[in-house]
Design a protein around this motif. Sequence first.
Motif, PDB file in Angstrom:
ATOM      1  N   ASN A 265       0.805  -1.221   0.000  1.00  0.00           N
ATOM      2  CA  ASN A 265       0.000   0.000   0.000  1.00  0.00           C
ATOM      3  C   ASN A 265       0.838   1.271   0.000  1.00  0.00           C
ATOM      4  O   ASN A 265       0.629   2.171   0.811  1.00  0.00           O
ATOM      5  N   ILE A 266       1.789   1.343  -0.906  1.00  0.00           N
ATOM      6  CA  ILE A 266       2.526   2.584  -1.120  1.00  0.00           C
ATOM      7  C   ILE A 266       2.418   2.944  -2.598  1.00  0.00           C
ATOM      8  O   ILE A 266       1.984   2.122  -3.421  1.00  0.00           O
ATOM      9  N   HIS A 267       2.808   4.172  -2.947  1.00  0.00           N
ATOM     10  CA  HIS A 267       2.675   4.565  -4.362  1.00  0.00           C
ATOM     11  C   HIS A 267       3.969   5.104  -4.945  1.00  0.00           C
ATOM     12  O   HIS A 267       3.956   5.723  -6.006  1.00  0.00           O
ATOM     13  N   PHE A 375      -2.118   9.868   2.298  1.00  0.00           N
ATOM     14  CA  PHE A 375      -3.162  10.443   1.450  1.00  0.00           C
ATOM     15  C   PHE A 375      -2.503  10.777   0.117  1.00  0.00           C
ATOM     16  O   PHE A 375      -1.664  11.666   0.047  1.00  0.00           O
ATOM     17  N   GLY A 376      -2.884  10.056  -0.928  1.00  0.00           N
ATOM     18  CA  GLY A 376      -2.183  10.220  -2.205  1.00  0.00           C
ATOM     19  C   GLY A 376      -2.615  11.479  -2.933  1.00  0.00           C
ATOM     20  O   GLY A 376      -3.224  11.419  -4.010  1.00  0.00           O
ATOM     21  N   ILE A 377      -2.265  12.622  -2.365  1.00  0.00           N
ATOM     22  CA  ILE A 377      -2.653  13.915  -2.943  1.00  0.00           C
ATOM     23  C   ILE A 377      -1.963  14.104  -4.293  1.00  0.00           C
ATOM     24  O   ILE A 377      -0.800  13.734  -4.468  1.00  0.00           O
ATOM     25  N   LYS A 481      -7.560   7.672   4.483  1.00  0.00           N
ATOM     26  CA  LYS A 481      -6.235   7.051   4.506  1.00  0.00           C
ATOM     27  C   LYS A 481      -6.116   6.015   3.384  1.00  0.00           C
ATOM     28  O   LYS A 481      -7.042   5.269   3.084  1.00  0.00           O
ATOM     29  N   LEU A 482      -4.929   6.010   2.761  1.00  0.00           N
ATOM     30  CA  LEU A 482      -4.581   5.088   1.681  1.00  0.00           C
ATOM     31  C   LEU A 482      -5.505   5.229   0.473  1.00  0.00           C
ATOM     32  O   LEU A 482      -5.796   4.269  -0.228  1.00  0.00           O
ATOM     33  N   LYS A 483      -5.947   6.477   0.249  1.00  0.00           N
ATOM     34  CA  LYS A 483      -6.751   6.790  -0.932  1.00  0.00           C
ATOM     35  C   LYS A 483      -6.240   8.098  -1.535  1.00  0.00           C
ATOM     36  O   LYS A 483      -5.236   8.636  -1.078  1.00  0.00           O
TER      37      LYS A 483
END
Length: 622
Positions: A265-267, A375-377, A481-483
Amino acid sequence: MNLKQSFGLLLLVLSTLTSFAQRKGYWDQKVDYTMEIDVNEQTFQYDGKMKLKYSNNSGQQLHKVYFHLYFNAFQPGSFMDERLKNIADPDVRMVTNIGTKEKPVRQSRISVLTPDQIGYQKIESVKYRGSEVAFKEDGTILEVTLPSAINDGETVEFDLTWKAQVPEQIRRSGRNSKEGVAFSMTQWYPKMAQFDEFGWHLDEYVGREFIAPFGNFDVTIHINKDYVIGSSGKLQNPSEVKGYVKNAKIKTKNNKATWHYKAENIHDFAWAADPKFVVDSAKSKGGVTVYTVFLPTDKEVTDNWKTALGLATEFFDFVGERFGAYPWNTYTVVQGGDGGMEYGTATLITGGRNLKGLVGVIFHEAAHSWYQQLFGINETVDEWMDEGFTSYIEEVANTELFEKPTARALNPIGSAYTSYFRLAKSGLEEPMSLLADYYNTNFAYSIQAYSKGGVLAEQLGYIIGKQNLNKTFLNFYDIWKLKHPTPNDFKRVAEETSGINLKWYFNLFINTTRTIDYAISKVSEDSIELVNKSNFAMPIDLLVEYEDGTKELFYIPLREMRGEKPAEDYAIYQGVTRTVLTDWFWTKPKYSVPVKKRVKQAWIDPTQRLADINQEDNSYSK
């Protein structure tokens, strides 16, 4: 508690859960990377292969997909090179002065790279569902045309092979940094582009930041056995490599060791490597293991890293309680790169710093574990939310853990306000909603993103109340979180938390360059006249001290708020009567505050959170 009270509490809990829900129709794509690379440390080149699982949850068919090839930016004539040549104030790390001190002539460092110094990612093959497919490299974007669509709800596999050359270290990625780090490996692999409700995000890499889908990473690195690696994720074989376990039995093949990492769960995934690296670690009370991987150039540097490691573990506990728990079990701080940059469960920073500078950059990049890693801003669009909220967390934590003043500052990010005021009066400010790459100056971008974004958060607390601001951050964490949330998602959570309408505030502060300017224009025996000298209306806190020594806090909400903030627990308000007045119209520039005693002193915004660009007329003293 009786049955009626219990039922009432249950309804409250259920209504709260209903209110704080994700927006209807939200979806995310997902990626899983399995990568293996073989590094030639002599040529700074490597061969890579990847198996990518891609899940389409968009509700539509996809006939093309895109990847980022960031290393291709480090070539003469690239977007990044041309930007350096033409922007008024290029990043000083990325240019050299070939003129004189009196008449500087800035030259892009990329423009003079030779073929063996440039960066590249040359794709050799792309397979889709096991078969070769057509692809096209276009600058830093790889376009892949699919012979059959990826249907909604379908997961497909891609296989890529490529050859890469690590560029001379100019921006984030690279080899042979100024501090002597051999490999700083960021944006180093073909990275699946983000596809969301706004479409594909296909920005050329010109020096700003990123967005990508969340996923799992399984990464294997083959490199000379003498090298030590600091990386995203969790090392799976510490006893087989150098640096992590005493008396490790290093397994080698062709004089190379194999490093195996996994992360969930990382980007984004980054790493750095050098034969001189040393590794230290400590665990926070909350169970996060923090690693530091750095060059021990002298005793002072080593001592600073040791002290910073202890403070870093405290940081994760403090921020986890204040802004939501850190969801991974490791975080690695690696010396590398050209300043500081956040990645999934890791950061690369420069390390030859004094203690204050080292702690500051670690706090900032670790704060990015929330904004933008948890938070994948979209940093290319909403850079102020990414950097601004991160800077806000950094300053709050720095005040609490490092500076530890005996008297807490009323406004913990006062320096950000000072920077914002400088920008607002410079004539160079542009709307904060501008795409990050498109600012006319780096000066405006930096202050908008880091300072004004932080001001937005602290000033939001002035509008909705300090306690509501703290609750907003935690409620936002629970939902997003995580979105990939947007600023509007944060605004909606703040509105639901506080019961206050915030459309006017977010619109004016983000989409315009309007400024706030209030004044106390007149004080008489029975009133205090306030005036809004600007075109940006705000609620007002007015603290009044009367000649008899008593104090009264007048609170004037805005009509547009459709609500009121609760009383706040600042020490300066203890024992002070709070009077809520009729709301102020933004269409009316003047407001009269009734008083029943003779006024000795009066202050607009005694907590110093209102971003009023001219505060000389914000107070009165008889």
